[in-house]
Design an enzyme around this catalytic site. Structure first.
Site, PDB file in Angstrom:
ATOM      1  N   CYS A   1     -12.097 -50.817  -1.216  1.00 50.13           N
ATOM      2  CA  CYS A   1     -10.829 -50.882  -1.945  1.00 50.13           C
ATOM      3  C   CYS A   1     -11.250 -50.979  -3.400  1.00 50.13           C
ATOM      4  O   CYS A   1     -12.076 -51.829  -3.750  1.00 50.13           O
ATOM      5  CB  CYS A   1     -10.010 -52.105  -1.540  1.00 50.13           C
TER       6      CYS A   1
ATOM      7  N   CYS B   1      -8.644 -44.716  -5.118  1.00 51.71           N
ATOM      8  CA  CYS B   1      -7.887 -45.589  -4.225  1.00 51.71           C
ATOM      9  C   CYS B   1      -8.292 -45.225  -2.810  1.00 51.71           C
ATOM     10  O   CYS B   1      -7.995 -44.115  -2.340  1.00 51.71           O
ATOM     11  CB  CYS B   1      -6.385 -45.397  -4.414  1.00 51.71           C
ATOM     12  N   ASN B   2      -8.985 -46.137  -2.150  1.00 47.87           N
ATOM     13  CA  ASN B   2      -9.440 -45.843  -0.791  1.00 47.87           C
ATOM     14  C   ASN B   2      -8.270 -45.642   0.162  1.00 47.87           C
ATOM     15  O   ASN B   2      -8.304 -44.744   1.004  1.00 47.87           O
ATOM     16  CB  ASN B   2     -10.322 -46.974  -0.278  1.00 47.87           C
TER      17      ASN B   2
END
Lengths: 239, 239
Positions: free
Chosen positions: A200, A89-90
């Protein structure tokens, strides 16, 4: 039982969202040279879907802080035997330093890995396709600065479309509005971007499902997958 | 942080093999009615690919015992907060009683769930498509007996083909030899089977990739998925 404490074990701090974590897991399997189960890496995956939304907290829209959830799960992964952690998860990388400081094992830094790869690929200006939270937290802007890379983000209308793709389409199990996605990409190209990061992990699913080309896009999930396999002693194949 | 100790958490004792575990994870996601990440269940997945091969141990071909690995991982999943366990490997259910007795949380019994569903669907004779280990351990024969169902297994030549599909094709990331698979199915039908269980989670991948019909096949992974979601308070959709 042989002592497997010496064997590398990947810990995945996931569920942020679940589909992106599952895609990383599948990618790790697909890119491991394996003739049998035992050729694959051992991994522990915590899919804590109930973790509060990262972007909503960073933008101030919500007071529900995801960090305590992530700290607890990161510690549990280390306690369970993980020797290196990955966070698919960026946006969660807003909390990277605090998570990395809290656990006794290394934590892969996805944006930093992406920026290094962008530089290695001759990128001159990196477009950032990410959530509002990731953009506000400046994870990609900072790593671009460290690598001496220029960067750009989509204009507001296009960024709003990117958010709709992530939240209203992909996270709900639907297909992306590819025309809207391409409009954001065109905006980045008009700003002089030679490459863009799918920053993302939900946008990595768009690359998979819409067959986005490798020459313009750097896929943060693919970069994380390669680093995770190497951290576990496996040289990835098939990329 | 809200106390999430009350929330159900699925523990997946997996990696047996990894592709089958990943498929269960994806199936759990796909069949959850979700508008956002937080609508999905929390889960912990231990993908212990290094667990010794179950069939090789049960048939006596190998002395490497997978049970100590599974007992340790099952305990760790419970320690990490899992409130119910699922094991996406039919052959591993040879050890079901010993695992269930060792952990303080319920463990879903995949063959028992399949047999109950077969009976509910009006099955008269259930064909068992599974590994040599599962057949030798009699997991499906015993649950059929409990449900008052007749059963059959493929003739030796067809069973050898099923083993090749599982070990030489699916576990190596290749497509199944569908002609050989259909020959095994024809053999079961010739023995009077009204249904057959895909009693190896690798064969669930064959159903997915080859679009095998729902009216003849009971997919053990699908049955496990539905039971796991319900155990976590979610009514599955889209089956």
């Amino acid at each position: 039982m042989p002592d497997s404490a010496q064997k590398p074990v990947l810990g995945i701090l996931g569920g942020l969202g679940p589909a992106a974590s599952c895609y990383l897991y599948q990618m790790l399997i697909d890119h491991t040279p394996a003739q049998r189960d035992q050729d694959h890496i051992d991994l522990l995956l915590c899919s804590r879907a109930s973790t509060p939304d990262r972007t909503a907290f960073i933008t101030g829209e919500s007071q529900a802080d995801p960090l305590p959830f992530m700290l607890r799960d990161a510690q549990r992964l280390a306690d369970g035997g993980a020797t290196v952690l990955a966070i698919p998860c960026n946006t969660a990388h807003y909390f990277y330093e605090r998570i990395a400081a809290a656990v006794p094992v290394p934590v892969l830094n996805m944006p930093a890995l992406v920026a290094a790869e962008a530089r290695a690929r001759g990128c001159q200006k990196l477009g950032i396709l990410a959530t509002d939270g990731t953009l506000l937290g400046k994870a990609y802007q900072l790593v671009c600065q460290e690598q001496g890379l220029a960067w750009a983000k989509p204009a507001p209308a296009q960024q709003a479309a990117v958010m709709r793709i992530i939240y209203d389409q992909i996270k709900q199990g639907r297909r992306a509005d590819i025309a809207a996605f391409n409009a954001a990409v065109d905006d980045l190209k008009a700003q002089g971007c030679t490459h863009a990061v799918l920053g993302c992990t939900e946008l990595s699913l768009v690359k998979r499902d819409e067959h986005l080309p490798d020459d313009f896009f750097l896929d943060s999930t693919e970069v994380l997958c390669r680093a995770a396999l190497r951290a576990c002693g496996v040289e990835p194949v098939g990329f």
